[in-house]
Design a protein around this motif. Structure first.
Motif, short mmCIF file in Angstrom:
data_model
loop_
_atom_site.label_atom_id
_atom_site.label_comp_id
_atom_site.label_asym_id
_atom_site.label_seq_id
_atom_site.Cartn_x
_atom_site.Cartn_y
_atom_site.Cartn_z
N TYR A 1 0.84 -1.20 0.00
CA TYR A 1 0.00 0.00 0.00
C TYR A 1 0.88 1.25 0.00
CZ TYR A 1 -3.05 3.67 1.76
OH TYR A 1 -3.73 4.84 1.91
N GLU A 2 1.90 1.24 0.85
CA GLU A 2 2.76 2.40 0.98
C GLU A 2 3.51 2.70 -0.31
OE1 GLU A 2 2.53 -0.11 3.15
OE2 GLU A 2 1.70 0.91 4.91
N LEU B 1 1.02 4.21 -2.76
CA LEU B 1 0.71 5.59 -2.40
C LEU B 1 1.85 6.53 -2.79
CD1 LEU B 1 -1.42 7.38 -1.12
CD2 LEU B 1 -0.35 6.96 1.09
N CYS C 1 -4.97 0.93 -3.88
CA CYS C 1 -4.99 1.48 -2.51
C CYS C 1 -6.38 1.35 -1.89
CB CYS C 1 -4.54 2.94 -2.50
SG CYS C 1 -2.78 3.16 -2.83
N ARG C 2 -7.40 1.68 -2.64
CA ARG C 2 -8.77 1.61 -2.15
C ARG C 2 -9.13 0.18 -1.75
NH1 ARG C 2 -11.80 4.35 -6.34
NH2 ARG C 2 -11.14 6.24 -5.33
N ARG D 1 -7.05 -2.22 -0.82
CA ARG D 1 -6.29 -2.57 0.39
C ARG D 1 -6.94 -1.95 1.63
NH1 ARG D 1 -4.56 -5.62 -2.82
NH2 ARG D 1 -2.41 -6.20 -3.17
#
Length: 77
Positions: free
Chosen positions: A14-15, A18, A52-53, A55
């Motif tokens: 995720y990081e 992002l 991301c959404r 996760r």
């Protein structure tokens, strides 16, 4: 999930997604790229946003399980 561009790998986390998304947005906002590059970056950004959404929704579902006072086996969908 949005189709991933064929030459772009799935983010490791995720990081990482992002951070890449933030870099793409900055590059697109600079208005210093050709139209084709802008379109490619937009597609990649849309994929990363969806990644991301997804996760975040999985983590939210897991937190709801914990908050319910029940520890259940959980797996992302």
């Amino acid at each position: 999930m949005t189709d991933r561009p064929t030459d772009a790998p799935e983010p490791a986390s995720y990081e990482a997604a992002l951070a890449e998304l933030e870099r793409l947005v900055q590059a697109m906002e600079s208005a210093q790229m050709p139209l084709d590059g802008l379109l490619d970056n937009y597609r990649r950004a849309a994929f990363l946003l969806d990644f991301c959404r997804t996760r975040l929704q999985a983590v939210e579902a897991q937190v709801k399980v914990f908050e319910g006072g029940q520890l259940k086996e959980w797996s992302p969908t």
